[in-house]
Design an enzyme around this catalytic site. Structure first.
Site, short mmCIF file in Angstrom:
data_model
loop_
_atom_site.label_atom_id
_atom_site.label_comp_id
_atom_site.label_asym_id
_atom_site.label_seq_id
_atom_site.Cartn_x
_atom_site.Cartn_y
_atom_site.Cartn_z
N LYS A 114 0.82 -1.22 0.00
CA LYS A 114 0.00 0.00 0.00
C LYS A 114 0.85 1.26 0.00
O LYS A 114 0.50 2.24 -0.65
CB LYS A 114 -0.95 0.02 1.21
CG LYS A 114 -2.10 -0.98 1.09
CD LYS A 114 -3.18 -0.68 2.13
CE LYS A 114 -4.31 -1.70 2.04
NZ LYS A 114 -5.34 -1.48 3.08
N LYS A 197 -8.79 -10.39 -8.45
CA LYS A 197 -9.96 -10.54 -7.59
C LYS A 197 -10.88 -9.32 -7.71
O LYS A 197 -10.42 -8.22 -8.01
CB LYS A 197 -9.54 -10.82 -6.14
CG LYS A 197 -9.04 -9.66 -5.38
CD LYS A 197 -8.86 -10.01 -3.89
CE LYS A 197 -8.80 -8.72 -3.09
NZ LYS A 197 -9.49 -8.65 -1.86
N LYS A 200 -13.10 -3.28 -4.84
CA LYS A 200 -13.65 -1.95 -5.03
C LYS A 200 -12.59 -0.97 -5.51
O LYS A 200 -12.91 0.08 -6.02
CB LYS A 200 -14.36 -1.44 -3.77
CG LYS A 200 -13.56 -1.57 -2.49
CD LYS A 200 -14.36 -1.05 -1.31
CE LYS A 200 -14.48 -2.02 -0.16
NZ LYS A 200 -13.21 -2.41 0.46
#
Ligand code: ADP
Ligand code: NA
Length: 330
Positions: A114, A197, A200
């Protein structure tokens, strides 16, 4: 005899859950609540580890809680609450920060991923300490089981290390939790890009089935799902990622096994399969959508339920925190 304590949560990071969140988490949470003493949390403190819009966060937090309830989490069976309403989460996280090694935290792969995406210098310290907050979420409730996908296994491992470390330095305090590994068949992929996958944070939403979308929109997305140039309907992630994903979805929504479905579709085409998936998804999501909108229409009642549940969580969490504070010398 008391049931095993279980804790799980989701970040309120979108207006709607998607089919992956439903099949990979919510649907399983609903099944687990009868056999476990479960706490299900909307982890809004975690959500501000990346920049947020306050009005949007407030709205998505309530919408996420409403979708938990509409999807079948029963506040009479489970404790369903919003993390920021129970101050002990942030308080215990601070104590856990003080017993975590800097190097140990630096090894967390989710932080590495991240922060690399944001640029190492703009990532917040909060993003770095995210795993210790997650450890606090779990340890406050003497949790025995934590349902997790692959991406969170390392964080549960850290939680176990911190629990053992605290216990050996300060005396027995925390229950050491076990990961409850969710089945791999519960992983849902993007309809347009079935190698990735469903998420969102995908670049485009054309491959995402939202729980709160209009049924006609959902059906259209599923009819446009990427398949392959073959004709055979069989589960094969390597050769037939799109078809396999549709089979997984149909299996999750219908309760029929993938093997049964493969048999049932012999001699039939992709169009039939897509039509059936669309029907099954719409049938499952329509009542959840209706119920979510009803719950959001009565904010006072939703707030009452959430605040009563936060009180129940707080009662357990405060006891653990008092014990911890006493042990560390406060
Ligand atoms: P997202 O990737 O959309 O941001 P989160 O990381 O917030 O989703 O995940 C919330 C929960 O939903 C987690 O328990 C996660 O394992 C589950 N989940 C998310 N995406 C999927 C997916 N595509 N398939 C199965 N489970 C998923
Ligand atoms: Na229960």
């Amino acid at each position: 005899m008391s049931l095993p304590r279980l804790f799980s949560g989701m970040q309120p990071s979108a207006d709607s859950l998607h089919a992956g969140n439903y099949i990979g988490a919510l649907q399983q949470w609903v099944d687990l609540q009868d056999t476990h003493d479960a706490l299900y949390c909307v982890v809004d403190l975690h959500a501000i580890t990346v920049p947020q819009d306050p009005a949007v966060l407030r709205e998505t937090t309530r919408r996420t809680a409403a979708q938990y309830i509409a999807g079948g989490i029963d506040p009479a069976k489970s404790i369903l609450f919003i993390q920021s309403q129970v101050p002990a989460h942030a308080e215990l996280a601070w104590v856990l920060n003080t017993i975590t090694g800097f190097g140990e935290a630096s090894r967390m792969t989710q932080f590495k991923d991240k922060s690399a995406k944001q640029g190492a210098d703009s990532a917040s310290v909060g993003l770095f300490t995210y795993p210790m907050l997650m450890a606090a979420d779990i340890l406050l409730y003497n949790t025995q089981l934590v349902p997790v996908g692959d991406d969170q296994k390392q964080h549960v491992e850290l939680t176990r290390d911190l629990a053992n470390r605290f216990n050996s330095r300060f005396g027995p305090t925390f229950t050491v939790p076990e990961p409850y590994i969710l089945k791999e068949t519960a992983r849902i992929y993007d309809l347009q890009n079935p190698e990735s996958k469903m998420s969102k944070s995908a670049a485009s939403d054309s491959g995402i089935v939202w729980m709160l979308d209009e049924p006609s929109k959902t059906a259209k997305k599923i009819r446009s799902a990427v398949t392959d140039t073959g004709r055979e309907i069989r589960f094969d992630r390597g050769e037939k990622a799109g078809v396999s994903n549709l089979l997984t979805m149909l299996s999750a929504f219908s309760g029929q096994s993938v093997a049964y479905l493969e048999e049932a579709y012999v001699g039939r085409g992709y169009g039939d399969l897509k039509k059936d998936v669309a029907e099954a998804v719409v049938e499952a999501f329509t009542p959840i959508r209706t119920r979510t909108l009803e719950l959001l229409d009565d904010p006072a009642e939703l707030d009452r339920v959430l605040s009563a549940n936060a009180d129940r969580a707080d009662e357990i969490a405060s006891r653990t925190l008092d014990d911890v504070y006493e042990k560390v010398g406060f």
